[in-house]
Design a protein around this motif. Structure first.
Motif, short mmCIF file in Angstrom:
data_model
loop_
_atom_site.label_atom_id
_atom_site.label_comp_id
_atom_site.label_asym_id
_atom_site.label_seq_id
_atom_site.Cartn_x
_atom_site.Cartn_y
_atom_site.Cartn_z
N ASN A 165 0.76 -1.21 0.18
CA ASN A 165 -0.01 0.04 0.19
C ASN A 165 0.85 1.19 -0.14
O ASN A 165 0.88 2.09 0.91
N LEU A 166 1.70 1.30 -0.97
CA LEU A 166 2.62 2.73 -0.85
C LEU A 166 1.95 3.79 -1.62
O LEU A 166 2.18 4.40 -2.72
N VAL A 167 0.91 4.25 -0.89
CA VAL A 167 0.01 5.30 -1.27
C VAL A 167 0.45 6.66 -0.60
O VAL A 167 0.20 7.82 -1.23
N GLY A 168 1.06 6.58 0.53
CA GLY A 168 1.48 7.68 1.38
C GLY A 168 0.31 8.16 1.97
O GLY A 168 -0.77 7.72 2.14
N ARG A 169 0.59 9.19 2.87
CA ARG A 169 -0.43 9.65 3.68
C ARG A 169 -0.45 11.36 3.28
O ARG A 169 0.60 12.17 3.40
N GLU A 170 -1.71 12.09 3.11
CA GLU A 170 -1.81 13.22 2.90
C GLU A 170 -1.09 14.31 3.82
O GLU A 170 -0.35 15.27 3.65
N GLU A 171 -1.18 13.94 5.09
CA GLU A 171 -0.68 14.69 6.28
C GLU A 171 0.79 14.71 6.20
O GLU A 171 1.37 15.69 7.00
N LEU A 172 1.29 13.55 5.66
CA LEU A 172 2.90 13.59 5.48
C LEU A 172 3.44 14.20 4.31
O LEU A 172 4.63 14.22 4.19
N ASN A 174 3.29 12.90 1.40
CA ASN A 174 4.15 12.06 0.43
C ASN A 174 3.25 11.12 -0.35
O ASN A 174 3.47 9.94 -0.60
N THR A 175 1.98 11.61 -0.89
CA THR A 175 1.10 10.79 -1.74
C THR A 175 1.50 10.93 -3.20
O THR A 175 2.44 11.96 -3.66
N GLY A 176 1.18 10.15 -4.20
CA GLY A 176 1.21 10.33 -5.56
C GLY A 176 2.35 9.33 -6.00
O GLY A 176 2.25 9.26 -7.18
N PHE A 177 2.90 8.37 -5.31
CA PHE A 177 3.86 7.43 -5.84
C PHE A 177 3.07 6.58 -6.89
O PHE A 177 3.88 6.41 -8.13
N PRO A 178 1.82 6.27 -6.83
CA PRO A 178 1.34 5.21 -7.82
C PRO A 178 1.05 5.93 -9.32
O PRO A 178 1.17 5.13 -10.12
N LEU A 179 1.22 7.31 -9.23
CA LEU A 179 0.99 8.02 -10.58
C LEU A 179 2.20 7.59 -11.34
O LEU A 179 2.14 7.34 -12.80
N LEU A 180 3.43 7.42 -10.98
CA LEU A 180 4.59 6.88 -11.75
C LEU A 180 4.35 5.57 -12.54
O LEU A 180 4.70 5.66 -13.81
N GLY A 181 3.53 4.82 -12.13
CA GLY A 181 3.36 3.68 -12.92
C GLY A 181 1.98 3.46 -13.57
O GLY A 181 1.87 3.06 -14.56
N SER A 247 18.69 0.49 -13.57
CA SER A 247 18.14 -0.37 -12.51
C SER A 247 17.13 0.26 -11.50
O SER A 247 16.11 -0.20 -11.24
N ALA A 248 17.43 1.48 -10.98
CA ALA A 248 16.76 2.24 -9.75
C ALA A 248 15.40 2.70 -10.39
O ALA A 248 14.43 2.63 -9.81
N ILE A 249 15.53 3.26 -11.63
CA ILE A 249 14.32 3.73 -12.39
C ILE A 249 13.28 2.56 -12.46
O ILE A 249 12.11 2.71 -12.36
N VAL A 250 13.80 1.37 -12.80
CA VAL A 250 12.97 0.00 -13.04
C VAL A 250 12.41 -0.20 -11.68
O VAL A 250 11.28 -0.61 -11.76
N GLY A 251 13.01 -0.44 -10.68
CA GLY A 251 12.68 -0.46 -9.35
C GLY A 251 11.55 0.39 -8.92
O GLY A 251 10.50 -0.03 -8.45
N LEU A 252 11.83 1.58 -9.26
CA LEU A 252 10.66 2.72 -8.93
C LEU A 252 9.34 2.21 -9.68
O LEU A 252 8.30 2.48 -9.15
N ILE A 253 9.55 2.10 -11.04
CA ILE A 253 8.44 1.74 -11.81
C ILE A 253 7.68 0.47 -11.50
O ILE A 253 6.33 0.58 -11.22
N ILE A 254 8.22 -0.60 -11.20
CA ILE A 254 7.64 -1.99 -10.81
C ILE A 254 6.90 -1.47 -9.40
O ILE A 254 5.64 -1.95 -9.22
N SER A 256 5.91 1.11 -8.13
CA SER A 256 4.68 2.14 -8.25
C SER A 256 3.60 1.33 -9.04
O SER A 256 2.39 1.53 -8.47
N GLN A 257 3.81 0.54 -10.29
CA GLN A 257 2.61 -0.24 -10.66
C GLN A 257 1.90 -1.00 -9.88
O GLN A 257 0.94 -1.18 -9.93
N LEU A 258 2.76 -1.87 -8.87
CA LEU A 258 2.10 -2.73 -8.11
C LEU A 258 1.67 -2.12 -6.89
O LEU A 258 1.11 -2.57 -6.11
N VAL A 259 2.16 -0.84 -6.52
CA VAL A 259 1.81 0.08 -5.28
C VAL A 259 2.16 -0.86 -4.17
O VAL A 259 1.46 -0.88 -3.07
N ALA A 260 3.31 -1.57 -4.20
CA ALA A 260 3.97 -2.34 -3.30
C ALA A 260 5.32 -2.72 -3.73
O ALA A 260 5.56 -2.77 -4.86
N ALA A 261 6.13 -3.02 -2.64
CA ALA A 261 7.71 -3.28 -3.00
C ALA A 261 7.95 -4.48 -2.14
O ALA A 261 7.48 -5.15 -1.07
#
Length: 353
Positions: A165-172, A174-181, A247-254, A256-261
Motif C-alpha cells: 500500500n505505497l500510497v503515502g499519507r496526505e498529512e505527511l 508523501n502521496t502520489g507514488f502510484p502515478l509513476l506506474g 536499474s533504480a528507475i525500473v525498481g521505482l516503476i515496478i 509504483s505499478q504494484l503499489v507495493a515493494a
C-alpha cells in the motif's frame, strides 16, 4: 579466370547479405514473433493488450539501455535485477516508514523519494565500476557479488516481507507514488515516456559525445583506447553507474505499478536485459551495438513474454522459451562476428587483386 572472379564476387555478396540479415535480426524476430501471436492469440493487438505489453517493454528497455553501455565496453552486469529490487524496497521503506534521524522520523516527498532511490541505484553501479576498474576484478565476479549484496539488503530492509500500500499519507505530504506506474500523458504511460527520453539521451550520448566514442573504443580494443588517451577507469565506472541508475528507475516503476515493494522484485531481469541487448545486435565481446537495436530487442522480449502468457503457455515453458532465446541470441552473435570477419577478409582480397 573471369568465372573465378565472378564466383568470388558472388560469394562475397552472399556473405554481405548474410551479415546484413544478422545485423537486422532483432527487427526480423520482432515481425516473426508478432505474426505468430497475432495468428494464435485472439485480439492479440487490441488496446488493452498493447497497453500491458508497452509497460513491460518499457521496463525491459530501460534496464537494457544501461546494460547496452556496459556490454559495449565488453563488460557484463549481473546485478541489475537485484539492484532494481533493492531500490524498490528502499523507496517503499521511505514512503511507509520514512527516514529515522535520531529520535525523529522524516517522511520525504515523492520527488525526494525518487531522487534518493536513483542515488542509491547509481551508487551500487558506481561501486561495481570501481571494483572492476580500480581493482581489476572480472565484471562477472564483481557484479555477481553485487547481485548477492543488493538482494540481501533488499530482504534485510523488511525482514523478507513486502512493503504494501505505497500510497503515502496526505498529512505527511508523501502521496502520489502510484502515478509513476499508472499515470499517463497524451494517452501514453509515464514509463513509456521515460523509455523514450532515456533512449534519446542514450542515442545522443553514444553517437555525439566523447563519452560514447570512448565506450565503443574500449569495447573494440581497450589497449589501443588506453594508448589513445581514453580514460579507461572513468569510462568503465561511468557505464556501470548508468546501469545502476537505469536499474533504480525500473525498481521505482515496478513498485509504483504494484503499489507495493517486494524483496524479489526484478528477479532474473538481468538475463532479460542481456537477451534484449544481444538480440538488438550488440556483441558480448564489446564495441558493437546500438541503443536503437536494443530497444527493438526489448520489444521482442516483451512481446514474447506477454504472448506466451496470453497463449496460456505454462510458466515453466515460458522459462524454457526465454532460455532458448538467450542461447540463440549468443549463438547468432558468434555467427555474426565470424561473418563480419569473412567479409573483412574478402574485401581485403578484393583490394589486393
Amino acid at each position: 579466370m573471369l568465372n573465378a572472379q565472378k564466383s568470388k564476387t558472388g560469394k562475397n555478396t552472399e556473405l554481405k547479405i548474410q551479415s546484413i540479415l544478422m545485423k537486422g535480426r532483432a527487427f526480423i524476430a520482432l515481425i516473426i514473433v508478432t505474426i505468430i501471436f497475432v495468428l494464435i492469440v485472439p485480439n492479440f493487438l487490441n488496446k488493452t493488450n498493447l497497453v500491458v505489453m508497452t509497460k513491460h517493454v518499457a521496463i525491459y528497455g530501460i534496464l537494457a539501455i544501461g546494460m547496452t553501455f556496459v556490454i559495449l565496453t565488453g563488460g557484463i552486469d549481473l546485478s541489475v535485477g537485484s539492484v532494481a529490487g533493492l531500490c524498490a524496497m528502499m523507496a517503499g521503506g521511505f514512503i511507509n516508514y520514512g527516514i529515522a534521524i535520531g529520535s525523529n522520523t522524516f517522511y520525504p516527498s515523492i520527488p525526494m523519494v525518487i531522487i534518493l532511490t536513483l542515488i542509491i541505484g547509481t551508487l551500487c553501479g558506481t561501486l561495481n565500476g570501481i571494483i572492476i576498474a580500480k581493482f581489476n576484478v572480472a565484471a562477472f565476479i564483481a557484479t555477481l557479488g553485487m547481485w548477492y549484496i543488493a538482494r540481501g539488503f533488499a530482504q534485510i530492509r523488511s525482514n523478507g516481507l513486502t512493503f504494501p500500500n505505497l500510497v503515502g499519507r496526505e498529512e505527511l505530504g508523501n502521496t502520489g507514488f502510484p502515478l509513476l506506474g499508472a499515470g499517463s500523458f497524451l494517452g501514453i504511460s509515464y514509463s513509456i515516456w521515460i523509455l523514450i527520453i532515456l533512449s534519446i539521451i542514450a542515442i545522443f550520448t553514444t553517437q555525439k559525445l566523447p563519452f560514447g566514442r570512448h565506450v565503443y573504443a574500449i569495447g573494440g580494443n581497450e589497449r589501443a583506447a588506453r594508448m589513445s588517451g581514453v580514460s579507461i577507469d572513468k569510462t568503465k565506472i561511468g557505464v556501470y553507474a548508468i546501469s545502476g541508475f537505469c536499474s533504480a528507475i525500473v525498481g521505482l516503476i515496478i513498485a509504483s505499478q504494484l503499489v507495493a515493494a517486494h524483496p524479489m522484485t526484478g528477479e532474473s531481469y538481468e538475463m532479460t536485459a542481456i537477451a534484449a541487448v544481444v538480440l538488438g545486435g550488440a556483441s558480448l565481446a564489446g564495441g558493437i551495438g546500438s541503443i536503437g537495436g536494443t530497444i527493438i530487442g526489448a520489444f521482442v522480449i516483451g512481446i514474447l513474454s506477454d504472448g506466451l502468457v496470453m497463449a496460456g503457455v505454462s510458466s515453466f515453458w515460458q522459462q524454457v522459451a526465454k532460455g532458448v532465446v538467450i542461447v540463440l541470441a549468443v549463438i547468432i552473435d558468434q555467427v555474426q562476428r565470424r561473418l563480419e570477419e569473412h567479409v573483412a577478409l574478402a574485401q581485403q582480397r578484393e583490394e589486393k587483386e
